[in-house]
Write a protein that holds these residues in place. Structure first.
Motif, PDB file in Angstrom:
ATOM      1  N   THR A  79       0.850  -1.182   0.000  1.00  0.00           N
ATOM      2  CA  THR A  79       0.000   0.000   0.000  1.00  0.00           C
ATOM      3  C   THR A  79       0.883   1.229   0.000  1.00  0.00           C
ATOM      4  N   LYS A  80       0.602   2.150  -0.892  1.00  0.00           N
ATOM      5  CA  LYS A  80       1.393   3.369  -0.939  1.00  0.00           C
ATOM      6  C   LYS A  80       0.640   4.487  -0.231  1.00  0.00           C
ATOM      7  N   THR A  81       1.325   5.198   0.616  1.00  0.00           N
ATOM      8  CA  THR A  81       0.731   6.344   1.288  1.00  0.00           C
ATOM      9  C   THR A  81       1.691   7.516   1.152  1.00  0.00           C
ATOM     10  N   ARG A  82       1.259   8.660   1.636  1.00  0.00           N
ATOM     11  CA  ARG A  82       2.139   9.828   1.596  1.00  0.00           C
ATOM     12  C   ARG A  82       3.332   9.639   2.513  1.00  0.00           C
ATOM     13  N   LYS A  83       3.256   8.609   3.310  1.00  0.00           N
ATOM     14  CA  LYS A  83       4.302   8.410   4.307  1.00  0.00           C
ATOM     15  C   LYS A  83       5.289   7.325   3.886  1.00  0.00           C
ATOM     16  N   GLY A  84       5.019   6.674   2.772  1.00  0.00           N
ATOM     17  CA  GLY A  84       5.900   5.611   2.319  1.00  0.00           C
ATOM     18  C   GLY A  84       5.121   4.413   1.807  1.00  0.00           C
ATOM     19  N   THR A  85       5.829   3.376   1.433  1.00  0.00           N
ATOM     20  CA  THR A  85       5.207   2.165   0.914  1.00  0.00           C
ATOM     21  C   THR A  85       5.246   1.087   1.985  1.00  0.00           C
ATOM     22  N   PHE A  86       4.111   0.432   2.228  1.00  0.00           N
ATOM     23  CA  PHE A  86       4.024  -0.555   3.297  1.00  0.00           C
ATOM     24  C   PHE A  86       3.557  -1.901   2.768  1.00  0.00           C
ATOM     25  N   VAL A  87       4.125  -2.948   3.340  1.00  0.00           N
ATOM     26  CA  VAL A  87       3.711  -4.296   2.965  1.00  0.00           C
ATOM     27  C   VAL A  87       2.339  -4.572   3.593  1.00  0.00           C
ATOM     28  N   SER A  88       1.417  -5.090   2.811  1.00  0.00           N
ATOM     29  CA  SER A  88       0.084  -5.386   3.332  1.00  0.00           C
ATOM     30  C   SER A  88       0.161  -6.442   4.423  1.00  0.00           C
ATOM     31  N   SER A  89      -0.682  -6.283   5.425  1.00  0.00           N
ATOM     32  CA  SER A  89      -0.650  -7.245   6.528  1.00  0.00           C
ATOM     33  C   SER A  89      -1.612  -8.395   6.293  1.00  0.00           C
ATOM     34  N   PHE A  90      -2.466  -8.222   5.292  1.00  0.00           N
ATOM     35  CA  PHE A  90      -3.388  -9.300   4.953  1.00  0.00           C
ATOM     36  C   PHE A  90      -2.730 -10.231   3.963  1.00  0.00           C
ATOM     37  N   THR A  91      -2.566 -11.476   4.327  1.00  0.00           N
ATOM     38  CA  THR A  91      -1.907 -12.372   3.387  1.00  0.00           C
ATOM     39  C   THR A  91      -2.907 -13.294   2.704  1.00  0.00           C
ATOM     40  N   SER A  92      -3.500 -14.215   3.463  1.00  0.00           N
ATOM     41  CA  SER A  92      -4.382 -15.198   2.829  1.00  0.00           C
ATOM     42  C   SER A  92      -5.744 -14.578   2.546  1.00  0.00           C
ATOM     43  N   LYS A  93      -6.482 -15.222   1.685  1.00  0.00           N
ATOM     44  CA  LYS A  93      -7.788 -14.716   1.292  1.00  0.00           C
ATOM     45  C   LYS A  93      -8.883 -15.245   2.222  1.00  0.00           C
ATOM     46  N   ILE A  94      -9.947 -14.470   2.306  1.00  0.00           N
ATOM     47  CA  ILE A  94     -11.121 -14.897   3.044  1.00  0.00           C
ATOM     48  C   ILE A  94     -11.992 -15.708   2.100  1.00  0.00           C
ATOM     49  N   ASN A  95     -12.582 -16.772   2.605  1.00  0.00           N
ATOM     50  CA  ASN A  95     -13.429 -17.570   1.748  1.00  0.00           C
ATOM     51  C   ASN A  95     -14.892 -17.238   1.967  1.00  0.00           C
ATOM     52  N   ARG A  96     -15.577 -16.980   0.876  1.00  0.00           N
ATOM     53  CA  ARG A  96     -17.018 -16.760   0.950  1.00  0.00           C
ATOM     54  C   ARG A  96     -17.689 -17.983   0.362  1.00  0.00           C
ATOM     55  N   ASP A  97     -18.203 -18.828   1.233  1.00  0.00           N
ATOM     56  CA  ASP A  97     -18.864 -20.048   0.779  1.00  0.00           C
ATOM     57  C   ASP A  97     -20.355 -19.762   0.675  1.00  0.00           C
ATOM     58  N   ALA A  98     -20.823 -19.613  -0.553  1.00  0.00           N
ATOM     59  CA  ALA A  98     -22.196 -19.151  -0.776  1.00  0.00           C
ATOM     60  C   ALA A  98     -23.222 -20.116  -0.221  1.00  0.00           C
ATOM     61  N   ASN A  99     -22.865 -21.369  -0.047  1.00  0.00           N
ATOM     62  CA  ASN A  99     -23.863 -22.333   0.399  1.00  0.00           C
ATOM     63  C   ASN A  99     -23.970 -22.422   1.902  1.00  0.00           C
ATOM     64  N   THR A 100     -22.844 -22.695   2.545  1.00  0.00           N
ATOM     65  CA  THR A 100     -22.936 -22.795   3.996  1.00  0.00           C
ATOM     66  C   THR A 100     -23.288 -21.452   4.615  1.00  0.00           C
ATOM     67  N   ARG A 101     -22.923 -20.364   3.955  1.00  0.00           N
ATOM     68  CA  ARG A 101     -23.128 -19.065   4.572  1.00  0.00           C
ATOM     69  C   ARG A 101     -24.604 -18.745   4.761  1.00  0.00           C
ATOM     70  N   TYR A 102     -25.472 -19.398   3.977  1.00  0.00           N
ATOM     71  CA  TYR A 102     -26.884 -19.108   4.139  1.00  0.00           C
ATOM     72  C   TYR A 102     -27.635 -20.212   4.873  1.00  0.00           C
ATOM     73  N   THR A 103     -26.916 -21.169   5.433  1.00  0.00           N
ATOM     74  CA  THR A 103     -27.602 -22.171   6.236  1.00  0.00           C
ATOM     75  C   THR A 103     -27.795 -21.624   7.640  1.00  0.00           C
ATOM     76  N   LYS A 104     -28.866 -22.092   8.265  1.00  0.00           N
ATOM     77  CA  LYS A 104     -29.210 -21.606   9.586  1.00  0.00           C
ATOM     78  C   LYS A 104     -28.091 -21.927  10.585  1.00  0.00           C
ATOM     79  N   SER A 105     -27.579 -23.150  10.469  1.00  0.00           N
ATOM     80  CA  SER A 105     -26.596 -23.582  11.465  1.00  0.00           C
ATOM     81  C   SER A 105     -25.342 -22.720  11.417  1.00  0.00           C
ATOM     82  N   PHE A 106     -24.923 -22.323  10.190  1.00  0.00           N
ATOM     83  CA  PHE A 106     -23.719 -21.509  10.070  1.00  0.00           C
ATOM     84  C   PHE A 106     -23.975 -20.089  10.556  1.00  0.00           C
ATOM     85  N   ARG A 107     -25.089 -19.533  10.155  1.00  0.00           N
ATOM     86  CA  ARG A 107     -25.399 -18.162  10.531  1.00  0.00           C
ATOM     87  C   ARG A 107     -25.533 -18.005  12.033  1.00  0.00           C
ATOM     88  N   GLU A 108     -26.018 -19.065  12.685  1.00  0.00           N
ATOM     89  CA  GLU A 108     -26.243 -18.986  14.124  1.00  0.00           C
ATOM     90  C   GLU A 108     -25.199 -19.782  14.896  1.00  0.00           C
TER      91      GLU A 108
END
Lengths: 265, 265
Positions: free
Chosen positions: A62-91
């Motif tokens: 990430t570039k800012t007015r203060k310099g260039t910084f290495v992102s702290s987020f490395t791995s990706k977040i997974n959005r699982d469209a199926n489990t995410r809308y099941t009742k058990s997962f949501r609750e």
DNA sequence: GAGTGGTCTAGACCACAGA
DNA sequence: CTGTGGTCTAGACCACTCG
């Protein structure tokens, strides 16, 4: 070898990327200034800028007015469209014994991050394509809009915006109900819609990838050269009425998407 | 107004984009050379190059050694993950009375384009993540690989590469069968797997967006700065065996994706 | 050989954040 | 105020393609 005449600025980008991967530059740390790197590598500052822009677009620095910084987020977040809308997962119950408040909540906790959501509930005339999906006339009817900006809070307290999502709910269903209040409680929106007699039975989502709008870029801390998924989500009941349309905007470098479904004969 | 200090090269890009949208430059036509545009606009050739690179990345123009050309592909192709795997769609009858040969075939004909596929069938040791999904040891077992490069043929005979896809089929199922022959006939791969007693019952797909590999960029005529969807598709039978893994690579500017599924209680 | 876009330099000016 | 990255120019050389 595979690319004999690879341009210098790409080679420099590869080099810095490798240095980040192998730990020479740790996540969150500051890179040398463009001018320093230029001197080190014997090239112009312009070239370093070009190289780092490639990494910026990939979300690695990430570039800012203060310099260039290495992102702290490395791995990706997974959005699982199926489990995410099941009742058990949501609750689902989280490590600290509290219940998750909807899909996004459960999703981030599964990754050891703490979710945080800024919410604004309003009555609005929805965008045309949303009105269309809801089966109401364009530029006319008010609906409930629940606009969220979602953050992942890291252990050091840093808040990283990872998604903006806006849900639209028909007025005749949502006006004056819990759906217009900030906290939708255990299980989130979907559970409350079910409580009101509008249980969702079928979901469809369309995905495209595009540059962020100005507002999206600001909210998600993106440059104009990065890309977002735009997911248009619509939910219909067993009686075939669309009771929710949600627009999700996710930076492509932060998310993977997963879908699963059964085939009929 | 919305962006007061918008850089010149972005303004120029916006301007040319607008000129293409309003028909000043028709699809397929040649833009003025960078030098001419630079003279017209009173800026350096470097700036024009920067501006046009933005449009190139979006797939709006293509730069060659012969000049800059407006892309002839305007609207996106829709990949509907659900209908595409139904028997009726895969075997649907097209306008000219012939039967479609699989999902991609039907997809393009629905858009008035003629599909064309280059196919190479081989026995290979699959990539690790594929071996993993197939439930076989890594770097060891041979499987059948069906690597396709798919083109959309326009009315003027132009062939535009739109997708590369590689299917992997377990050897004990596919060796010596019709699955190793070029033409899999009516209904495609899925129908033949069913004939062989391996009817698919559940599909899952994961999506990510990334830069193309060198090979992918060459095959799909992309620059390093464009983006592709990578869809990892796996199909399992009712007995829970994965009988097919397919890796789809699609330029993001050419495709939309659609999914739909039912919610259980 | 001529014309195209691709790359790179050297140097300049700017806006903006922080001390 | 100083230092940062962002932008832009002028000009150069290059590789590739096509007539």
């Amino acid at each position: 070898m595979s690319a004999p005449n690879r341009p210098t600025f790409r080679r420099i980008a590869d080099e810095i990327r490798a240095a980040i991967d192998n730990g020479t530059y740790a996540p969150g740390s500051k890179l040398p200034t463009d001018a320093e790197l230029a001197a080190q590598m014997g090239v112009t500052r312009t070239l370093i800028g070009d190289a780092l822009q490639l990494l910026t677009t990939d979300g690695i620095v990430t570039k800012t007015r203060k310099g260039t910084f290495v992102s702290s987020f490395t791995s990706k977040i997974n959005r699982d469209a199926n489990t995410r809308y099941t009742k058990s997962f949501r609750e689902s119950t989280t490590a600290d014994g509290t219940k998750a408040r909807g899909a996004f909540d459960a999703e981030l906790r599964a990754r050891g991050l703490t979710p945080k959501t800024d919410l604004q509930v309003k009555r609005v005339v929805p965008p045309n394509h949303v009105a269309d999906l809801l089966g109401i006339p364009a530029n006319e009817v008010l609906v409930v809009s629940r606009a969220r900006v979602m953050f992942a809070v890291k252990e050091d307290g840093d808040e990283v915006p990872v998604q903006v999502a806006t849900s639209y709910l028909p007025g005749d269903i949502a006006f004056g109900t819990v759906l217009e209040t900030p906290d939708t409680g255990e299980g989130g929106l979907i559970s409350r819609l079910a409580d009101l007699g509008h249980r969702q039975s079928r979901i469809s989502e369309t995905i495209q990838v595009r540059r962020p709008s100005e507002a999206e870029a600001t909210a998600l801390n993106l440059t104009e050269d990065q890309r977002v998924y735009e997911i248009t989500h619509s939910a219909r009941t067993a009686t075939d009425r669309v009771v929710e349309v949600t627009n999700h905007i996710l930076p492509v470098h932060l998310w993977n998407l997963t879908y699963a479904w059964d085939l009929e004969g």
